[in-house]
Design a protein around this motif. Structure first.
Motif, PDB file in Angstrom:
ATOM      1  N   ALA A 161       0.834  -1.203   0.000  1.00 17.47           N
ATOM      2  CA  ALA A 161       0.000   0.000   0.000  1.00 17.47           C
ATOM      3  C   ALA A 161       0.870   1.255   0.000  1.00 17.47           C
ATOM      4  N   PHE A 162       1.959   1.208   0.741  1.00 14.85           N
ATOM      5  CA  PHE A 162       2.833   2.394   0.818  1.00 14.85           C
ATOM      6  C   PHE A 162       3.474   2.675  -0.539  1.00 14.85           C
ATOM      7  N   VAL A 163       4.067   1.651  -1.169  1.00 18.85           N
ATOM      8  CA  VAL A 163       4.773   1.914  -2.427  1.00 18.85           C
ATOM      9  C   VAL A 163       3.798   2.334  -3.525  1.00 18.85           C
ATOM     10  N   LYS A 164       2.584   1.758  -3.541  1.00 16.10           N
ATOM     11  CA  LYS A 164       1.613   2.159  -4.553  1.00 16.10           C
ATOM     12  C   LYS A 164       1.158   3.592  -4.349  1.00 16.10           C
ATOM     13  N   ALA A 165       1.156   4.040  -3.092  1.00 14.87           N
ATOM     14  CA  ALA A 165       0.775   5.426  -2.819  1.00 14.87           C
ATOM     15  C   ALA A 165       1.794   6.427  -3.359  1.00 14.87           C
ATOM     16  N   GLN A 166       2.991   5.965  -3.628  1.00 19.62           N
ATOM     17  CA  GLN A 166       4.045   6.873  -4.107  1.00 19.62           C
ATOM     18  C   GLN A 166       4.155   6.890  -5.634  1.00 19.62           C
ATOM     19  N   ILE A 167       3.338   6.100  -6.316  1.00 18.87           N
ATOM     20  CA  ILE A 167       3.406   6.069  -7.781  1.00 18.87           C
ATOM     21  C   ILE A 167       3.153   7.473  -8.336  1.00 18.87           C
ATOM     22  N   GLY A 168       3.997   7.901  -9.237  1.00 20.21           N
ATOM     23  CA  GLY A 168       3.899   9.249  -9.807  1.00 20.21           C
ATOM     24  C   GLY A 168       4.880  10.222  -9.199  1.00 20.21           C
ATOM     25  N   GLY A 174      19.479   9.632  -4.393  1.00 14.96           N
ATOM     26  CA  GLY A 174      19.663   9.951  -2.980  1.00 14.96           C
ATOM     27  C   GLY A 174      18.367  10.347  -2.291  1.00 14.96           C
ATOM     28  N   GLY A 175      17.251  10.363  -3.036  1.00 17.64           N
ATOM     29  CA  GLY A 175      15.982  10.798  -2.463  1.00 17.64           C
ATOM     30  C   GLY A 175      15.389   9.773  -1.505  1.00 17.64           C
ATOM     31  N   THR A 176      14.871  10.271  -0.373  1.00 21.36           N
ATOM     32  CA  THR A 176      14.247   9.391   0.628  1.00 21.36           C
ATOM     33  C   THR A 176      12.847   9.882   0.993  1.00 21.36           C
ATOM     34  N   GLY A 177      12.177  10.637   0.102  1.00 20.47           N
ATOM     35  CA  GLY A 177      10.811  11.101   0.339  1.00 20.47           C
ATOM     36  C   GLY A 177      10.775  12.509   0.918  1.00 20.47           C
ATOM     37  N   PRO A 178       9.603  13.002   1.146  1.00 17.73           N
ATOM     38  CA  PRO A 178       8.326  12.275   0.955  1.00 17.73           C
ATOM     39  C   PRO A 178       7.778  12.343  -0.467  1.00 17.73           C
ATOM     40  N   ASN A 179       8.340  13.234  -1.326  1.00 22.97           N
ATOM     41  CA  ASN A 179       7.789  13.382  -2.671  1.00 22.97           C
ATOM     42  C   ASN A 179       8.783  12.996  -3.773  1.00 22.97           C
ATOM     43  N   SER A 180       9.974  12.618  -3.410  1.00 22.19           N
ATOM     44  CA  SER A 180      10.966  12.172  -4.391  1.00 22.19           C
ATOM     45  C   SER A 180      11.792  11.054  -3.770  1.00 22.19           C
ATOM     46  N   TRP A 181      12.164  10.088  -4.624  1.00 22.39           N
ATOM     47  CA  TRP A 181      12.811   8.892  -4.123  1.00 22.39           C
ATOM     48  C   TRP A 181      13.860   8.392  -5.107  1.00 22.39           C
ATOM     49  N   ASP A 182      14.810   7.609  -4.555  1.00 25.52           N
ATOM     50  CA  ASP A 182      15.564   6.727  -5.437  1.00 25.52           C
ATOM     51  C   ASP A 182      15.104   5.310  -5.105  1.00 25.52           C
ATOM     52  N   CYS A 183      15.576   4.315  -5.845  1.00 22.41           N
ATOM     53  CA  CYS A 183      15.001   2.968  -5.695  1.00 22.41           C
ATOM     54  C   CYS A 183      15.142   2.416  -4.283  1.00 22.41           C
ATOM     55  N   SER A 184      16.328   2.497  -3.690  1.00 24.15           N
ATOM     56  CA  SER A 184      16.535   1.925  -2.356  1.00 24.15           C
ATOM     57  C   SER A 184      15.904   2.785  -1.267  1.00 24.15           C
ATOM     58  N   GLY A 185      15.791   4.118  -1.527  1.00 25.94           N
ATOM     59  CA  GLY A 185      15.137   4.994  -0.557  1.00 25.94           C
ATOM     60  C   GLY A 185      13.659   4.646  -0.412  1.00 25.94           C
ATOM     61  N   LEU A 186      12.988   4.331  -1.542  1.00 21.38           N
ATOM     62  CA  LEU A 186      11.579   3.961  -1.507  1.00 21.38           C
ATOM     63  C   LEU A 186      11.377   2.623  -0.786  1.00 21.38           C
ATOM     64  N   VAL A 187      12.223   1.643  -1.079  1.00 23.51           N
ATOM     65  CA  VAL A 187      12.096   0.327  -0.438  1.00 23.51           C
ATOM     66  C   VAL A 187      12.351   0.438   1.061  1.00 23.51           C
ATOM     67  N   GLN A 188      13.350   1.185   1.441  1.00 26.55           N
ATOM     68  CA  GLN A 188      13.659   1.339   2.870  1.00 26.55           C
ATOM     69  C   GLN A 188      12.484   1.986   3.614  1.00 26.55           C
ATOM     70  N   ALA A 189      11.916   3.046   3.029  1.00 25.33           N
ATOM     71  CA  ALA A 189      10.790   3.737   3.669  1.00 25.33           C
ATOM     72  C   ALA A 189       9.568   2.824   3.769  1.00 25.33           C
TER      73      ALA A 189
END
Length: 270
Positions: A161-168, A174-189
């Protein structure tokens, strides 16, 4: 007879005129000689004596020898100059050769690194192709099996649910949210939402759990691209043959089928 007739006279006898004249002449001659000598001595004393030294005449042979000596000196100087030019040229050539050798070594090292990178990329492509074949085979799995593995519950459902909420959202290195991410930053969050602390980078996340086969995936598994321990990309498997991940700056966070970019492997942490 006088009484003095036998007594010698005390008067000196008279000299004859000729004797007197001769003596006078001798005396005059002596005096004249002395006068002339004195006059010459005085003249010599008054004038300094100058001694003239005659230099030897420069003969034709001597002139030739001098000319030859000058030519030899000039030739020697020319030889020294030529040798100096040769030495300078040799030093310059040696310096250039050293520089060329260093450049050749650098080029050889660069080619070696490029060849190694190409070899590694080829190995990774071969691994992907093998995994793609496995995914194709897994597509033939029965619908009942796919349905059971596509249903997420508990922590897995929260992660998905969390990762789908970030689609778009945007992709930023180096991004770790809340509105921009890199691949590992999104998975970690995403896993932080269910109390699981994952490493920050994809290389470490690819070995953070138990390795699982791509033919036995479950929702919430972490997918990785590249070798385990040196992965260059990660995403979350959300079921039904789909994954969500922060792909790249042009795509951002997207949901894609596994066939879009087949992963190399997967780990399970739930």
């Amino acid at each position: 007879m006088s009484h003095t007739a036998l007594i010698r006279s005390h008067r000196k006898p008279r000299r004859s005129a000729s004797t007197i004249a001769m003596r006078a002449g001798v005396a005059g001659g002596v005096l004249s000689t002395l006068a002339v000598a004195g006059s010459a001595g005085a003249a010599n004393a008054a004038e300094p004596v100058t001694q003239t030294i005659e230099l030897p005449t420069l003969t034709v042979d001597l002139a030739a020898q001098v000319a030859q000596s000058a030519d030899a000196t000039q030739q020697t100087a020319a030889n020294y100059e030529l040798q100096a030019e040769r030495d300078a040229a040799a030093a310059k050539a040696a310096k250039q050769a050293k520089a060329d050798l260093a450049e050749a070594k650098q080029k050889a090292e660069a080619k070696k690194k490029a060849a190694e990178a190409a070899r590694k990329a080829a190995a990774e492509r071969a691994s992907r192709d093998a995994e793609r074949t496995t995914l194709t085979a897994s597509a033939s799995v029965s619908t009942s099996t796919s349905t059971s593995t596509s249903t997420a519950t508990g922590s897995a459902a929260a992660v998905i649910a969390f990762v789908k909420a970030q689609i778009g959202d945007a992709y930023v290195s180096g991004g770790t949210g809340p509105n921009s991410w890199d691949c590992s930053g999104l998975v970690q969050a995403a896993f932080k939402q269910v109390g699981i602390s994952l490493p920050r980078v994809s290389q470490d996340q690819s070995v953070a759990g138990t390795q699982v086969s791509l033919s036995n995936l479950q929702p919430g598994d972490i997918l990785y691209w590249g070798s385990a321990g040196s992965a260059y990309h990660v995403a979350v498997y959300v079921g039904d043959g789909m994954f969500v991940g922060a792909q790249n700056p042009s795509s951002g966070v997207v949901e894609k089928p596994l066939s879009y970019d087949p992963p190399t492997g997967a780990v399970r942490v739930l």
